[in-house]
Design an enzyme around this catalytic site. Structure first.
Site, PDB file in Angstrom:
ATOM      1  N   SER A  44       0.811  -1.037   0.068  1.00 52.96           N
ATOM      2  CA  SER A  44      -0.001   0.142  -0.161  1.00 52.96           C
ATOM      3  C   SER A  44       0.874   1.300   0.074  1.00 52.96           C
ATOM      4  O   SER A  44       0.456   2.340  -0.367  1.00 52.96           O
ATOM      5  CB  SER A  44      -0.871  -0.003   1.373  1.00 52.96           C
ATOM      6  OG  SER A  44      -0.128  -0.021   2.475  1.00 52.96           O
ATOM      7  N   ASP A  56      -0.868   8.213   9.602  1.00 55.74           N
ATOM      8  CA  ASP A  56      -1.119   6.719  10.512  1.00 55.74           C
ATOM      9  C   ASP A  56       0.036   6.182  10.908  1.00 55.74           C
ATOM     10  O   ASP A  56      -0.110   4.829  11.383  1.00 55.74           O
ATOM     11  CB  ASP A  56      -2.056   5.875   9.698  1.00 55.74           C
ATOM     12  CG  ASP A  56      -1.310   5.410   8.508  1.00 55.74           C
ATOM     13  OD1 ASP A  56      -0.137   5.923   8.097  1.00 55.74           O
ATOM     14  OD2 ASP A  56      -2.030   4.502   7.578  1.00 55.74           O
ATOM     15  N   HIS A  70       1.866   5.035   6.476  1.00 57.97           N
ATOM     16  CA  HIS A  70       1.746   5.341   4.838  1.00 57.97           C
ATOM     17  C   HIS A  70       2.299   6.741   4.881  1.00 57.97           C
ATOM     18  O   HIS A  70       1.607   7.604   5.407  1.00 57.97           O
ATOM     19  CB  HIS A  70       0.457   5.117   4.716  1.00 57.97           C
ATOM     20  CG  HIS A  70      -0.050   3.846   4.731  1.00 57.97           C
ATOM     21  ND1 HIS A  70      -1.065   3.390   5.743  1.00 57.97           N
ATOM     22  CD2 HIS A  70      -0.029   2.708   3.962  1.00 57.97           C
ATOM     23  CE1 HIS A  70      -1.177   2.089   5.612  1.00 57.97           C
ATOM     24  NE2 HIS A  70      -0.574   1.633   4.352  1.00 57.97           N
TER      25      HIS A  70
END
Length: 433
Positions: free
Chosen positions: A258, A408, A411
Site C-alpha cells: 500500500s 497513520d 503510510h
C-alpha cells in the site's frame, strides 16, 4: 543440611511441575456451555473492549470509529445459552475472546488441537481469524475467509486445527491468558460454541506452514481485498498489453504494497510529476506480503515490459499481519528478487529498506523490520541489485516518526512521498543512465 533440604525441595517441586506439564488434562474447555472457570468473555474492536455481563453486550462507544458496532449475546446450539452470537459492522477489526488466568499450553502442543463449532449466518462482506496468544506481545492466527463465506447459511459445522498452527518456534505458551479469540473483519454475523483444546485430537482443517508462508505464492485473500485485488491485477495486465501494442516503453516499475499503491491512488499528481517522464508502472497493492508479490510476478505482471529499473519495497505487512521473524521475511524478499531477475534479466533492481512504522524507535514491529533491513544488503551485488536505505530522512534525530509525514505512522502523505523522491532520485539517476 539446610542447603541440602532446600535443594531437595526445589528438585521435588520441579519434578512435580514437569510431571504436571507432561500429563495435561485431556480437555481444556475454554467455552463449553460457559467460560472456563475463572475466565470471562471480552468483546469489542481494536481500541475498545468490554466484558460480557449477563446474556448480551454491545460495543458502540469507540470515539475513533463512531459508527462501529460489535454485538455479542448468548444463543443456543445444543442447550439454552450454550453458544455465543457475534455480529459486527463498520469496524475494520472486531473480536470476541476468552480471557483467563495464565494457562500452560505447552503440554498440548505435540498432539493437541483447538476445536469449536461455528455457524455462519452472514459473511458476504467479512472474514474471520482464529487467534491464540503466544506470550507477551505475541499472537498467532489462522485466517478463514473464502471457506467461511462458503459456509454461510449451511448451519453448524465442526472445525478443528492443530494447536501447532498457532505456535512458532520460540513462542512462549507457558502462561497464556488469551487462549482463544474469534476476530471479525469487514462485517458479519456468526455463532460459536464448544471451544476447547484437546491434548490429543485429529485436525479437520489445514493451516499454512509459517516457515514457508513468505515464499509460497498466493493471491491476497482477505475480506477487504477480494473485491479489488484480482481486478487490479487484470487491469495491470491490460495496461501492459496496451503499452506493448502502442510501442510505449516502461522505463521504471515500482513493486510493493500500500505504501507504493497509495502513491498512485491518493497522490497521483506527485506520481505523474516525479515518474511520468519514465512512463512508470505502479505495481503496489494494499496489504500485500512477499508471497502475494511473488504470485503476481509469476502471473504476468512484469512480462512484456523491459524497464531500466525496478524499485521494490515489501515486507511491512509480513510483520504487521503475522509478526514474521526476520529470517523468514528476508527469505520472502530474496525470493521476490530472484523472480524479478528471472523475468527481467536486463533490469536493474533497486531494493529499498522497509520504511519505518510506529511513532517510537522501540516499537516491536519497527524493530522487527529494522532487523530485516540489516540483512537486506546481502542481496545487493552492485551490478544488478542495489540496496538503498533512506529511512533516516523520515525520522527525527531521536528516531520518532511524525504524523506530519505519515499520518497513520505507516503510510506517507504528500510530504512523505516528496521525501522518498528526493532521497531516492540521485541513486535512480545513476541506475537509469
Amino acid at each position: 543440611m539446610k542447603f541440602r533440604h532446600s535443594t531437595a525441595l526445589l528438585l521435588s517441586t520441579l519434578a512435580a511441575a514437569a510431571a504436571t506439564a507432561a500429563t495435561p488434562a485431556p480437555t481444556l474447555p475454554l467455552y463449553v456451555g460457559q467460560a472456563l472457570p475463572g475466565a470471562h468473555i471480552k468483546f469489542g474492536d481494536f481500541d475498545v473492549q468490554h466484558t460480557l455481563e449477563g446474556d448480551s453486550g454491545r460495543m458502540n462507544d469507540d470515539a475513533k470509529q463512531p459508527n462501529a458496532l460489535v454485538d455479542v449475546h448468548r444463543t443456543n446450539k445444543d442447550g439454552t445459552g450454550d453458544a455465543l452470537g457475534f455480529s459486527w459492522k463498520n469496524a475494520w477489526f472486531s473480536t470476541v475472546r476468552v480471557e483467563s488466568a495464565p494457562v500452560d499450553l505447552r503440554p498440548y502442543l505435540a498432539k493437541g488441537t483447538v476445536s469449536f463449532d461455528l455457524k455462519v449466518n452472514e459473511l458476504a462482506k467479512g472474514g474471520l481469524n482464529y487467534r491464540i496468544d503466544c506470550g507477551q506481545g505475541c499472537e498467532r492466527k489462522v485466517t478463514d475467509v473464502i471457506p467461511a463465506r462458503a459456509a454461510q447459511g449451511k448451519g453448524w459445522r465442526h472445525l478443528s486445527y492443530a494447536l501447532s498452527c498457532f505456535h512458532h518456534q520460540g513462542d512462549d505458551f507457558s502462561a497464556v491468558t488469551k487462549p482463544f479469540a474469534l476476530d471479525g473483519t469487514g462485517e458479519g454475523d456468526v455463532e460459536i460454541a464448544n471451544i476447547r483444546i484437546d491434548a490429543v485430537g485429529k485436525p479437520t482443517e489445514t493451516c499454512p506452514d509459517y516457515r514457508t508462508a513468505s515464499v509460497t505464492p498466493s493471491p491476497l485473500n482477505e475480506s477487504w481485498s477480494l473485491d479489488w485485488w484480482m481486478p487490479r491485477h487484470e487491469e495491470k495486465l491490460a495496461e501492459i498489453a496496451r503499452r506493448k501494442a502502442a510501442g510505449e516503453p516502461t522505463e521504471l516499475v515500482f513493486i510493493g504494497d500500500s505504501i507504493t499503491h497509495n502513491w498512485e491512488q491518493h497522490n497521483k499528481p506527485l506520481w505523474d510529476e516525479f515518474w511520468g517522464k519514465y512512463h512508470a508502472l505502479n505495481l503496489g497493492y494494499g496489504g500485500d506480503r512477499t508471497e502475494n508479490v511473488l504470485w503476481r510476478l509469476q502471473h504476468g505482471e512484469i512480462d512484456g515490459i523491459a524497464p531500466k529499473v525496478a524499485v521494490m519495497m515489501i515486507g511491512t505487512n509480513n510483520t504487521g499481519f503475522r509478526m514474521e521473524e526476520p529470517q523468514l521475511l528476508y527469505a520472502g524478499i530474496k525470493r521476490d528478487i530472484h523472480e524479478i531477475q528471472k523475468h527481467l534479466p536486463h533490469t536493474k533492481i533497486l531494493l529499498l529498506a522497509i520504511f519505518p512504522r510506529a511513532e517510537k524507535a522501540d516499537d516491536a514491529q519497527r524493530m522487527n523490520n529494522e532487523k530485516v533491513n540489516a540483512l537486506l544488503p546481502k542481496l545487493a551485488d552492485g551490478k544488478r541489485v542495489f540496496f538503498l536505505n533512506i529511512n533516516k530522512a523520515f525520522l527525527a534525530p531521536d528516531g520518532t516518526l511524525s504524523k506530519d509525514i505519515m499520518p497513520d505512522l505507516l503510510h506517507p502523505n504528500g510530504d512523505g512521498y516528496k521525501i522518498w523522491q528526493r532521497e531516492m532520485q540521485p541513486t535512480l539517476d545513476k541506475l537509469m543512465h
